[in-house]
Design an enzyme around this catalytic site. Structure first.
Site, mmCIF file in Angstrom:
data_model
loop_
_atom_site.group_PDB
_atom_site.id
_atom_site.type_symbol
_atom_site.label_atom_id
_atom_site.label_comp_id
_atom_site.label_asym_id
_atom_site.label_seq_id
_atom_site.Cartn_x
_atom_site.Cartn_y
_atom_site.Cartn_z
ATOM 1 N N SER A 94 12.386 -22.862 14.780
ATOM 2 C CA SER A 94 12.127 -22.181 16.048
ATOM 3 C C SER A 94 13.281 -22.307 17.035
ATOM 4 O O SER A 94 14.356 -21.788 16.786
ATOM 5 C CB SER A 94 10.822 -22.721 16.625
ATOM 6 O OG SER A 94 10.386 -21.942 17.685
ATOM 7 N N ASP A 236 14.129 -16.875 20.782
ATOM 8 C CA ASP A 236 14.510 -18.135 20.128
ATOM 9 C C ASP A 236 14.828 -17.833 18.656
ATOM 10 O O ASP A 236 14.872 -16.662 18.250
ATOM 11 C CB ASP A 236 13.398 -19.183 20.287
ATOM 12 C CG ASP A 236 12.124 -18.789 19.566
ATOM 13 O OD1 ASP A 236 11.896 -17.581 19.387
ATOM 14 O OD2 ASP A 236 11.352 -19.685 19.191
ATOM 15 N N ASP A 238 13.318 -17.931 15.793
ATOM 16 C CA ASP A 238 12.402 -17.168 14.942
ATOM 17 C C ASP A 238 11.708 -16.040 15.703
ATOM 18 O O ASP A 238 10.759 -15.435 15.189
ATOM 19 C CB ASP A 238 11.383 -18.085 14.246
ATOM 20 C CG ASP A 238 10.447 -18.776 15.232
ATOM 21 O OD1 ASP A 238 10.841 -18.967 16.401
ATOM 22 O OD2 ASP A 238 9.322 -19.131 14.823
HETATM 23 MG MG MG Z 1 9.788 -20.011 17.917
#
Ligand code: MG
Length: 449
Positions: A94, A236, A238
């Site tokens: 992430s 971010d 992902d």
């Molecule tokens: Mg994320």
């Protein structure tokens, strides 16, 4: 063994997160998820292919057939899972720095697994793998179309005409993450003019680090201003989060964006779900709407669990989220989706400038400190210091997750990070000096320890 934190499994690759462990977790997950087809995707990290291979091996060894989507945002994997009714495994850390990686598990409804289901995976991990007979092991196939169908689903889910009619220019910074392969195209298809920065997928993250915080977004702010864009959008690693820059190049606090989106969604008797670090801005919006606010520990897993509980009790939850840009619109999917969130914000910008929208939530100040520690001893000493400070203060104490001290006009929260060796201190007040004073006081007590 407890392996799933507030946002899945995370660690520094080949240091505290090993390929062998990823294989073991996916063996346990494959068994818990029913040994059928499982979708697998990853973000752009350099260690992504290695861990995705380990995950595929683990899944195949317990008899799963693996749909390999390659690089895709977490919400694209979730959309695929929902559409195909298959569970999924996401290899991502992430917003964490490039050396990290991790695992998120998704159910066949496209929603991250709830706490109780993750605990069952942990139980299976303790019990050891139930390997398939040699003639029953699974195999993998490559699925090339997941990103494209994700964009099509997004287009059908957002107020497309309203956004197209506004003829917006958006500046997009996917931060070299998985959103680089979906968001610029999606906003073009929405009828926006699109300019980009850090839009090449690159696991070294040369332009900026994956976390979309103000310190990392100077390039996007400049691009937004110089390209006459109506909105800057950052993701971010992902792309399940979206953070915004207004048309003047000014960073919009994540809490202000959440409050603005919530104000547009919430009605009488609705419930908004947020975490224990929820901003006063959201508290005020919820009160104005005549709605209720449910606070949970920090981390999407807890929000998702709370949304489901509330829905089962017949409550309407139109919006949930945290001030870090991770926002859930349960009517769309009980999942964070950076592109969907950004499109919903564009629908607000179609009516009035982003700076105007943010101005409604201007007179609040947030301060955050991150204090790193080395080893358990330092961590424990810091936690003792927080507890002592909390006991000595006159504020109302909430210990849902960490220590939240409410002073009426302001609040401060101290809690260890679930994913990094850090204690985070947050404070908020209507006056910057007050927020800074509270955050500095707490940080000083922790650092002294
Ligand atoms: Mg994320």
């Amino acid at each position: 063994m407890k392996v799933f934190g507030s946002s899945g499994v995370r660690g520094v690759a080949n240091d505290d997160l090993l390929p062998r462990f990823v294989m073991q977790v996916t063996q346990a997950a494959g068994a818990e998820l029913g040994v059928g087809r499982v979708a697998l995707a990853r973000d752009t990290r350099l260690t992504g292919p290695m861990f995705a291979d380990a995950a595929a091996s683990g899944l195949e060894s317990v008899g799963c057939t693996v749909d390999r989507l390659g690089i895709a945002p977490t919400p694209a994997l979730q959309a695929y899972c929902e559409r195909e009714s298959v569970p999924g495994v996401m290899i991502t850390a992430s917003h964490n720095p490039p050396e990290y990686n991790g695992i998120k598990l998704v159910g066949e409804s496209g929603v991250e697994l709830t706490q109780d289901r993750l605990e069952r995976v942990e139980d299976r991990l303790d019990a050891g793998p139930e390997l398939a007979d040699w003639s029953e092991v699974g195999d993998s196939r490559s699925v090339e179309t997941a990103r494209e169908t994700y964009r099509e689903q997004l287009l059908a889910a957002v107020p497309r005409q309203r956004i197209a009619d506004a003829e917006l220019t958006v500046a997009i910074d996917p931060g070299h993450g998985a959103g680089a392969l979906t968001s610029p195209d999606f906003f073009r298809e929405l009828g926006c003019r699109v300019v980009t920065v850090n839009a090449q997928p690159d696991g070294r993250f040369p332009g900026r680090k994956p976390e979309p915080i103000a310190d990392h977004l100077a390039d996007l702010a400049r691009l937004t201003r110089t390209s006459d864009a109506d909105l800057g959008i950052a993701h971010d690693g992902d792309a399940d989060r979206a953070i915004f820059i207004d048309e003047t190049g000014t960073f919009i606090e994540g809490d202000a964006a959440l409050a603005a989106l919530a104000a547009a969604e919430l009605g009488d008797d609705d419930v908004a779900v947020s975490a224990v670090n929820a901003s006063q801005r959201l508290v005020d919006v919820v009160e104005d709407a005549g709605a209720d606010l449910r606070l949970t520990p920090i981390g999407s897993t807890y929000l998702i669990t709370a949304i489901r509980e509330l829905q089962e009790r017949g409550r309407r939850v139109p919006i949930a989220g945290e001030g870090n840009g991770g926002i859930i619109f349960p009517g769309y999917r009980i999942a964070r989706d950076g592109a969907y969130t950004a499109a919903r914000f564009c629908a607000l910008v179609a009516d009035r400038p982003a700076s105007d929208i943010a101005a409604d939530y201007d007179d609040y100040y947030n301060v955050r400190h991150d204090i790193s520690y080395e080893g358990k001893e330092q961590r424990d000493a810091m936690l003792d210091a927080i507890e002592e400070t909390a006991e000595e203060s006159t504020a109302d104490l909430d210990t849902t997750d960490g220590y939240r001290l409410d002073y009426g006009d302001a609040w401060v929260l101290a809690r260890p990070s679930g994913t990094e060796p850090l204690v985070r201190v947050y404070a908020e007040a209507r006056a910057e000096s007050r927020a800074r004073e509270l955050a500095d006081e707490m940080a000083a007590a922790i650092e002294d320890a």
